[in-house]
Motif scaffolding. Sequence first.
Motif, mmCIF file in Angstrom:
data_model
loop_
_atom_site.group_PDB
_atom_site.id
_atom_site.type_symbol
_atom_site.label_atom_id
_atom_site.label_comp_id
_atom_site.label_asym_id
_atom_site.label_seq_id
_atom_site.Cartn_x
_atom_site.Cartn_y
_atom_site.Cartn_z
ATOM 1 N N ILE A 1 0.872 -1.229 -0.028
ATOM 2 C CA ILE A 1 0.132 -0.153 0.098
ATOM 3 C C ILE A 1 1.054 1.352 -0.102
ATOM 4 O O ILE A 1 0.686 1.926 -0.644
ATOM 5 C CB ILE A 1 -0.975 -0.036 1.350
ATOM 6 N N ALA A 2 1.833 1.094 0.880
ATOM 7 C CA ALA A 2 2.844 2.528 0.869
ATOM 8 C C ALA A 2 3.663 2.457 -0.352
ATOM 9 O O ALA A 2 4.316 3.398 -0.201
ATOM 10 C CB ALA A 2 3.577 2.281 2.421
ATOM 11 N N THR A 3 3.830 1.617 -1.214
ATOM 12 C CA THR A 3 4.702 1.597 -2.294
ATOM 13 C C THR A 3 3.897 1.696 -3.565
ATOM 14 O O THR A 3 3.556 2.983 -4.094
ATOM 15 C CB THR A 3 5.890 0.623 -2.292
ATOM 16 N N ARG A 4 3.713 0.566 -4.115
ATOM 17 C CA ARG A 4 2.861 0.462 -5.623
ATOM 18 C C ARG A 4 1.566 1.038 -5.405
ATOM 19 O O ARG A 4 1.127 1.879 -6.059
ATOM 20 C CB ARG A 4 2.580 -0.994 -5.715
ATOM 21 N N GLY A 5 0.856 0.932 -3.973
ATOM 22 C CA GLY A 5 -0.295 1.788 -4.033
ATOM 23 C C GLY A 5 -0.282 3.106 -3.982
ATOM 24 O O GLY A 5 -1.113 3.955 -4.479
ATOM 25 N N GLY A 6 0.796 3.567 -3.289
ATOM 26 C CA GLY A 6 0.950 5.286 -3.189
ATOM 27 C C GLY A 6 1.192 5.720 -4.498
ATOM 28 O O GLY A 6 0.690 6.754 -5.033
ATOM 29 N N ALA A 7 2.090 4.910 -5.371
ATOM 30 C CA ALA A 7 2.377 5.468 -6.887
ATOM 31 C C ALA A 7 1.444 5.403 -7.709
ATOM 32 O O ALA A 7 0.795 6.412 -8.335
ATOM 33 C CB ALA A 7 3.430 4.250 -7.252
ATOM 34 N N ALA A 8 0.161 4.453 -7.741
ATOM 35 C CA ALA A 8 -1.127 4.422 -8.337
ATOM 36 C C ALA A 8 -1.862 5.526 -7.833
ATOM 37 O O ALA A 8 -2.640 6.197 -8.672
ATOM 38 C CB ALA A 8 -1.723 3.132 -7.992
ATOM 39 N N VAL A 9 -1.901 5.922 -6.613
ATOM 40 C CA VAL A 9 -2.875 6.995 -6.208
ATOM 41 C C VAL A 9 -2.426 8.428 -6.718
ATOM 42 O O VAL A 9 -3.227 9.051 -7.313
ATOM 43 C CB VAL A 9 -2.776 7.038 -4.578
ATOM 44 N N LEU A 10 -0.932 8.560 -6.805
ATOM 45 C CA LEU A 10 -0.541 9.790 -7.334
ATOM 46 C C LEU A 10 -0.274 9.603 -8.813
ATOM 47 O O LEU A 10 -0.035 10.646 -9.419
ATOM 48 C CB LEU A 10 0.823 10.068 -6.645
ATOM 49 N N GLY A 11 -0.854 8.795 -9.456
ATOM 50 C CA GLY A 11 -0.879 8.704 -10.859
ATOM 51 C C GLY A 11 0.677 8.545 -11.579
ATOM 52 O O GLY A 11 0.701 8.966 -12.546
ATOM 53 N N ARG A 12 1.493 7.658 -10.835
ATOM 54 C CA ARG A 12 2.836 7.650 -11.534
ATOM 55 C C ARG A 12 3.229 6.234 -11.716
ATOM 56 O O ARG A 12 2.724 5.177 -10.966
ATOM 57 C CB ARG A 12 3.895 8.263 -10.091
ATOM 58 N N LYS A 13 3.944 6.138 -12.922
ATOM 59 C CA LYS A 13 4.214 4.752 -13.366
ATOM 60 C C LYS A 13 5.491 4.526 -13.050
ATOM 61 O O LYS A 13 6.033 3.248 -13.276
ATOM 62 C CB LYS A 13 3.644 4.515 -14.778
ATOM 63 N N ASP A 14 6.088 5.510 -12.746
ATOM 64 C CA ASP A 14 7.940 5.494 -12.694
ATOM 65 C C ASP A 14 8.534 5.231 -11.271
ATOM 66 O O ASP A 14 9.690 5.063 -10.825
ATOM 67 C CB ASP A 14 8.395 6.828 -13.276
ATOM 68 N N ILE A 15 7.568 5.056 -10.089
ATOM 69 C CA ILE A 15 8.162 4.886 -8.790
ATOM 70 C C ILE A 15 7.044 3.786 -8.274
ATOM 71 O O ILE A 15 6.029 3.406 -8.692
ATOM 72 C CB ILE A 15 7.866 6.093 -8.119
ATOM 73 N N GLY A 16 7.435 3.455 -6.813
ATOM 74 C CA GLY A 16 6.576 2.258 -6.174
ATOM 75 C C GLY A 16 7.184 0.921 -6.271
ATOM 76 O O GLY A 16 6.739 0.153 -5.400
#
Length: 461
Positions: A369-384
């Motif tokens: 949730i704190a990594t991949r999830g956060g990236a998806a929430v912020l609309g980022r494909k380059d982190i997480g």
Amino acid sequence: MTTLLIKNATLIVTMDGEDRDLKDAAIFCRDGFIEQIGVQADLPQSADRVLDLKDHIVLPGLINTHHHFYQTLTRALPGSQNANLFNWLTYLYPIWAGLTPEDIFTSTQTALAELALSGCTTASDHLYLFPNGSKLDDQIEAAAQMGMRLHASRGSMSLGQSQGGLPPDSVVDTEDKILADSERLILRYHDPKPGSKLQIVLAPCSPFSVTGELMRESALLARRYGVQLHTHLAETEDEDDFCLAKFGRKPVAYMQSLDWVGNDVWFAHSVWVNDDEMNVYAHHGCGVAHCPSSNMRLASGIAPIMTMLGKGIKLGLGVDGSASNDGSHMLNEVRQAMLLSRLNSGIKGASRSAPDAPALMTARQALSIATRGGAAVLGRKDIGSLEVGKCADFFAINLNRLDYAGALEDPLAAVVFCSPVKADYTVVGGELIVEKGELKPIDIAKQTEKHNAASRRLIQK
Ligand code: ZN
């Protein structure tokens, strides 16, 4: 071109699509991105900078999806310690009205320092009051010196007490001014490219502090430029009452009526959402920033996050503002999320140990949730996650420590189950922000002194 090699790591937790964990592994980074990751022997053996991370676990940088950095100046104030949300806010608004541009700068660096030391590499901040000439630019300038990725939310409040809102009129702005400043910030700063260190978000504060008109206009503006939208939603039961009385709808239905649902929208909290409302989130792709410490601190309630995960809702974690946490420790928040969700598993008494009892959140799920999830929430494909082509954003913890004694059968679990520790290394885009436990960009002792002086001035105004 600069290269960085992380070698001899005891365990690298990739959080990639297959949840691969790599033992005795290495990461080779070039110009801020991961070029190779895998077992030591398969990777280059040298680079411009080499870090030997023997005895360390390496994890993707944590992503904080909701914060109010300025609140680090007003932590644990006696008058705010034992209040629920609306009372807490009405106590603090007049104090926050004294914030200056220097205060925004100082508090931003304090919050980002704490975040970096807790494994965070990307943070979203929600700044929604701009007294005494303060601007979002003050925060952006401060963050640039810290080297972390920032999603700076241009927050706003326009519904003062005289109009039936919660904040005093002294901290609200006119809608024309808010919208003009929002557009200026997008044009000046927003960078949507892979590896971006700065994105602008439009973020009217909450249903009880802005008008529906400002919500609608902000959504139109955000979509014209392709930036994200963020607000607080369904945080407390009082908010339900407020929205029903003032708008004739509950918060989620109110957002739908304003065209505030979509892939480009994420809501902080969402504690008080029912099944139908969660289905609206899932259907439209809305994200949620779950803030467990703040929800406990203000006695707001327990968000149904296992249900959200089951519905495929994008879910990230946030420490929330430092006046309702009262810290910016992302790894602590991961632990809080796991523990609190277990209290909310919806089963009572003996049925907890029944074979068909609902599954409890695992350490890996909480980290996801704190990594991949956060990236998806912020609309980022380059982190997480740690994968070839992604940003070189990660943190490392030395496993040889008292806190983890007796817990090394499963190092990933130790990181979440044991008391939260500070990162030994935090790397953002291949740059060391924390090295051997020491924050590189600023001097912590001087920062603390400066911060405390600013805090005293603000409180005594
Ligand atoms: Zn908040």
